[in-house]
Design an enzyme around this catalytic site. Structure first.
Site, PDB file in Angstrom:
ATOM      1  N   GLU A 212       0.952  -0.961  -0.051  1.00 21.40           N
ATOM      2  CA  GLU A 212       0.279  -0.011   0.296  1.00 21.40           C
ATOM      3  C   GLU A 212       0.766   1.347   0.300  1.00 21.40           C
ATOM      4  O   GLU A 212       1.152   1.347   1.211  1.00 21.40           O
ATOM      5  CB  GLU A 212      -1.125  -0.022   1.218  1.00 21.40           C
ATOM      6  CG  GLU A 212      -1.801  -1.367   0.867  1.00 21.40           C
ATOM      7  CD  GLU A 212      -3.334  -0.431   0.573  1.00 21.40           C
ATOM      8  OE1 GLU A 212      -2.731   0.061  -0.022  1.00 21.40           O
ATOM      9  OE2 GLU A 212      -3.690  -1.737   0.006  1.00 21.40           O
ATOM     10  N   CYS A 246      -2.562   9.308   2.086  1.00 21.01           N
ATOM     11  CA  CYS A 246      -1.956   8.693   1.515  1.00 21.01           C
ATOM     12  C   CYS A 246      -2.421   9.010  -0.368  1.00 21.01           C
ATOM     13  O   CYS A 246      -2.211   8.912  -1.137  1.00 21.01           O
ATOM     14  CB  CYS A 246      -1.592   7.647   1.349  1.00 21.01           C
ATOM     15  SG  CYS A 246      -3.155   6.166   1.835  1.00 21.01           S
TER      16      CYS A 246
HETATM   17  P1  NAD Z   1       7.442   5.442   7.432  1.00 21.07           P
HETATM   18  O1  NAD Z   1       8.719   6.010   7.302  1.00 21.07           O
HETATM   19  O2  NAD Z   1       6.627   4.835   8.555  1.00 21.07           O
HETATM   20  O3  NAD Z   1       7.698   3.545   6.929  1.00 21.07           O
HETATM   21  C1  NAD Z   1       6.641   2.977   6.581  1.00 21.07           C
HETATM   22  C2  NAD Z   1       7.453   1.309   7.692  1.00 21.07           C
HETATM   23  O4  NAD Z   1       8.959   1.354   6.595  1.00 21.07           O
HETATM   24  C3  NAD Z   1       7.398   1.790   8.793  1.00 21.07           C
HETATM   25  O5  NAD Z   1       6.901   0.849   9.498  1.00 21.07           O
HETATM   26  C4  NAD Z   1       8.977   2.020   8.476  1.00 21.07           C
HETATM   27  O6  NAD Z   1       9.665   1.741  10.387  1.00 21.07           O
HETATM   28  C5  NAD Z   1       9.086   0.917   8.115  1.00 21.07           C
HETATM   29  N1  NAD Z   1      10.854   1.275   6.535  1.00 21.07           N
HETATM   30  C6  NAD Z   1      11.302   2.549   6.781  1.00 21.07           C
HETATM   31  N2  NAD Z   1      12.791   1.718   6.520  1.00 21.07           N
HETATM   32  C7  NAD Z   1      12.671   0.958   5.988  1.00 21.07           C
HETATM   33  C8  NAD Z   1      13.555  -0.193   5.563  1.00 21.07           C
HETATM   34  N3  NAD Z   1      14.776   0.604   5.027  1.00 21.07           N
HETATM   35  N4  NAD Z   1      13.869  -1.206   5.716  1.00 21.07           N
HETATM   36  C9  NAD Z   1      12.285  -1.679   5.798  1.00 21.07           C
HETATM   37  N5  NAD Z   1      11.304  -1.626   6.081  1.00 21.07           N
HETATM   38  C10 NAD Z   1      11.223   0.301   6.351  1.00 21.07           C
HETATM   39  O7  NAD Z   1       6.583   5.983   6.515  1.00 21.07           O
HETATM   40  P2  NAD Z   1       6.769   6.816   5.302  1.00 21.07           P
HETATM   41  O8  NAD Z   1       6.861   5.476   4.444  1.00 21.07           O
HETATM   42  O9  NAD Z   1       7.453   7.765   5.103  1.00 21.07           O
HETATM   43  O10 NAD Z   1       5.173   6.800   5.001  1.00 21.07           O
HETATM   44  C11 NAD Z   1       4.763   7.837   3.489  1.00 21.07           C
HETATM   45  C12 NAD Z   1       4.202   7.167   2.563  1.00 21.07           C
HETATM   46  O11 NAD Z   1       3.105   6.066   2.182  1.00 21.07           O
HETATM   47  C13 NAD Z   1       3.438   7.869   1.909  1.00 21.07           C
HETATM   48  O12 NAD Z   1       4.472   8.247  -0.068  1.00 21.07           O
HETATM   49  C14 NAD Z   1       1.495   7.884   1.516  1.00 21.07           C
HETATM   50  O13 NAD Z   1       1.740   8.406  -0.017  1.00 21.07           O
HETATM   51  C15 NAD Z   1       2.301   6.394   1.877  1.00 21.07           C
HETATM   52  N6  NAD Z   1       1.397   5.807   2.772  1.00 21.07           N
HETATM   53  C16 NAD Z   1       0.317   4.652   1.646  1.00 21.07           C
HETATM   54  C17 NAD Z   1      -0.490   4.518   2.374  1.00 21.07           C
HETATM   55  C18 NAD Z   1      -1.839   3.578   1.539  1.00 21.07           C
HETATM   56  O14 NAD Z   1      -2.879   2.840   1.778  1.00 21.07           O
HETATM   57  N7  NAD Z   1      -1.804   3.350   0.821  1.00 21.07           N
HETATM   58  C19 NAD Z   1      -1.250   4.537   3.952  1.00 21.07           C
HETATM   59  C20 NAD Z   1       0.418   5.621   3.634  1.00 21.07           C
HETATM   60  C21 NAD Z   1       1.063   6.213   3.421  1.00 21.07           C
END
Ligand code: NAD
Length: 460
Positions: A212, A246
Site C-alpha cells: 500500500e 496517502c
Molecule cells: P514510514 O517512514 O513510517 O515507513 C513505513 C514503514 O517502513 C515503517 O514501519 C518503517 O519502520 C519501515 N521502514 C522504513 N525504512 C525501512 C527499510 N529500509 N527497510 C524496511 N522497513 C523500513 O512511512 P513513510 O514511508 O514516510 O510513509 C509515507 C508514504 O506512505 C507516502 O508515500 C504515503 O503516500 C504512503 N502511504 C500509503 C498508504 C496507503 O494506504 N496506500 C497509507 C499511508 C501512507
C-alpha cells in the site's frame, strides 16, 4: 517477552498458528471483541498520543483513526461467519457427478508493517482482516509516530496472548531483522522506495505481499462541477492530517474558464483553516524541510505560504503552478500545499497524468457524464471518487489499493479477508461411477469417443 530475540518471538506466533490459537469462528470473534473493547476504553489515550505526535485534532483522530477501525470490526463481526463458509461452485458437465467448493484457508503468520501518518488506522485495519482470516500476527508500527507506536504496543500486548498477536517497535534496521524470518504474508504500508525493499526481501522467501504505497493523486475539474461544494470538499481532504494522507488530492487541474471563480471561492473557504489547533503539524523536521523546499520554484502563492521550522507548522497553502515541470510536481507533496494548474484544453490533463501515472486515487469533479467517463477510461488509477475526496476509503464494500508505483493488492472488508486467506480449491470425486475411457490403452475408438463427448458437452 522483552528478553526474546525477534526470531524467538516469531516462533511463538508460528506455534500459535499451528496450535490453532486463532482458528475457529469463536476465537476470531473473541479476538475482534477484545480489540473493540480496548479501543473504546483507550479512546482518549489514543487521541492524546496523536496530538503529541503531530498535533492531530481530536475530531480528526476520531473520524479517521478510531471510527474506521471500529467500523471494520463491526463489519467482520457481522460477516466473518459468512466469509468463512466454504463456497460451492458449479462443476463443469464433463466432471459430473463430482463437486467443487472454495475454502478460505488462513495464511499462517502474517507481518504487518505500518506507516506513521495514520498510525492507528494503518496498523489496526489490516490487523482486523488478519484476525478475521484466522492468522497469527506480528505488527510493526512506524517508529516515526513515537507516541502512537507506543500506544499500539501497550494496547495490543495488554489484551492479546503472545502466540496470537505481538507488536515489535523499531525502525528500518529492526524491520530488516524481522524480514529475515519467513512469514506467510507481508502487508506493507509506506513509501514506494521502501516498498521496493520489502518486495525484494519477500521475493527471497517467495512470500506473498500487499504493498500500500503513495503517489500523486490528482483532482481533475470540469467546467460543469459545482465549484463551491467541490472546493469545500477538496480543501477539507487536502488539509486533513496536515496534508499527510496517502490519498490526499495532491494537485488540482481546473479549466481556465473558471479560474477567477475558483480562486475567489478558495480565498473565502481557506478562512476556515486558520485555527492552528485544527491543523496538524508536519511529523518531523526532515519532512518539514522537504516540503518547504518544494516551495522554492516558479509559482504564485494565492493563500497561506507561512511556515515555522521550530513548530513544524505549515499553513494551508494554495499555489498556482504554470506547467507540469513545476517543483511541486516532482514528488508526492505529503503536506498542506495545494498546487493548482488552470488548463486550456483537456490534452494538458494527459501531460500531468503521464508524469505521475497510476495514482492511488483519482478525483473527478464534474457533472458531465462524458467527461467523467473519458477520465476514468483514459487514466488508470488505484481507485476513483467522483465529486468528493478520500471518503471512498470508508466504503467497506469497496477494495482499497493501488496499481503500478502506488502498490498492489487491496484490503478493507471482504477484500481484506481475501488478502489474508488462501483460496483453497477442493474437488470431491464420487466412487459409485468411474467411466473407463480415460484409462489405458489409448485406442483410436476412445479418442473418437472423447472428441464426440466434448463436442456434445460444448453444445450446452
Ligand atoms: P514510514 O517512514 O513510517 O515507513 C513505513 C514503514 O517502513 C515503517 O514501519 C518503517 O519502520 C519501515 N521502514 C522504513 N525504512 C525501512 C527499510 N529500509 N527497510 C524496511 N522497513 C523500513 O512511512 P513513510 O514511508 O514516510 O510513509 C509515507 C508514504 O506512505 C507516502 O508515500 C504515503 O503516500 C504512503 N502511504 C500509503 C498508504 C496507503 O494506504 N496506500 C497509507 C499511508 C501512507
Amino acid at each position: 517477552m522483552e528478553n526474546l530475540t525477534i526470531s524467538e518471538k516469531v516462533k511463538i506466533l508460528k506455534k500459535g498458528f499451528q496450535e490453532k490459537k486463532n482458528f475457529t469462528l469463536k476465537q476470531r470473534l473473541f479476538h475482534l471483541d477484545l480489540l473493540e473493547k480496548a479501543l473504546v476504553s483507550r479512546e482518549k489515550d489514543i487521541q492524546e498520543a496523536l496530538k503529541k505526535d503531530f498535533n492531530k485534532p481530536f475530531f480528526e483522530t476520531y473520524l479517521t483513526e478510531i471510527f474506521p477501525v471500529l467500523d471494520e470490526i463491526k463489519h467482520f463481526k457481522k460477516n466473518v461467519r459468512i466469509y468463512m463458509q466454504p463456497e460451492r461452485v458449479k462443476t463443469p458437465l464433463f466432471l459430473l457427478p463430482a463437486s467443487g467448493k472454495k475454502y478460505a484457508e488462513p495464511k499462517g503468520t502474517v507481518l504487518i508493517i505500518g506507516a506513521w501518518n495514520y498510525p492507528i488506522n494503518l496498523t489496526l485495519i489490516p490487523l482486523i482482516g488478519s484476525i478475521a482470516g484466522g492468522n497469527t500476527v506480528l505488527l510493526k508500527p512506524s517508529e516515526i509516530a513515537v507516541n502512537s507506536s507506543a500506544i499500539v504496543l501497550e494496547i495490543i500486548s495488554s489484551i492479546f496472548p503472545s502466540d496470537v498477536i505481538q507488536v515489535i517497535e523499531g525502525d528500518g534496521v529492526i524491520t530488516t531483522e524481522i524480514l529475515q524470518n519467513k512469514f506467510d504474508h507481508i502487508f506493507y504500508t509506506g513509501s514506494t522506495q521502501v516498498g521496493k525493499i520489502i518486495y525484494q526481501k519477500a521475493a527471497e522467501k517467495l512470500t506473498p505481499v500487499t504493498l500500500e504505497l503513495g503517489g500523486k493523486s490528482p483532482a481533475i475539474f470540469h467546467e460543469s462541477a459545482n465549484l463551491k461544494r467541490s472546493i469545500k470538499r477538496l480543501l477539507w481532504g487536502k488539509f486533513l492530517n496536515g496534508g499527510q494522507t496517502c490519498v490526499a488530492p495532491d494537485y488540482a487541474l481546473v479549466p481556465k474558464a473558471v479560474k477567477s471563480q475558483f480562486l475567489a471561492i478558495c480565498k473565502e473557504e481557506i478562512k476556515h483553516y486558520l485555527n492552528k489547533n485544527e491543523n496538524s503539524t508536519i511529523i518531523n523536521q526532515k519532512h518539514f524541510d522537504r516540503i518547504t523546499a518544494l516551495l522554492n520554484g516558479n509559482h504564485e502563492v494565492h493563500s497561506g505560504g507561512d511556515f515555522n521550522r521550530e513548530t513544524k507548522y505549515i499553513s494551508p497553502t494554495i499555489v498556482e503552478i504554470f506547467d507540469a515541470e513545476s517543483t511541486l510536481m516532482s514528488e508526492e507533496i505529503f503536506g498542506p500545499i495545494l498546487p493548482v494548474y488552470f488548463y486550456n484544453s483537456e490534452s494538458e490533463i494527459e501531460d500531468f497524468y503521464r508524469k505521475n501515472p497510476n495514482p492511488l486515487s483519482l478525483y473527478i469533479f464534474s457533472d458531465n457524464k462524458f467527461f467523467t467517463e473519458r477520465i476514468i477510461e483514459n487514466f488508470p488509477s488505484g481507485g476513483v471518487l467522483i465529486n468528493d475526496v478520500i471518503m471512498h476509503l470508508a466504503h467497506t464494500n469497496l477494495p482499497f489499493g493501488g496499481r503500478g508505483f502506488s502498490g498492489f493488492g487491496n484490503y478493507h472488508g471482504a477484500a481484506s479477508f481475501q488478502t489474508f486467506t488462501h483460496t483453497k480449491s477442493i474437488m470431491k470425486q464420487v466412487n459409485w461411477i468411474d467411466p473407463n475411457f480415460r484409462y489405458r490403452p489409448y485406442t483410436e475408438k476412445k479418442t473418437n469417443f472423447l472428441k464426440k463427448l466434448i463436442a456434445l458437452i460444448h453444445k450446452f
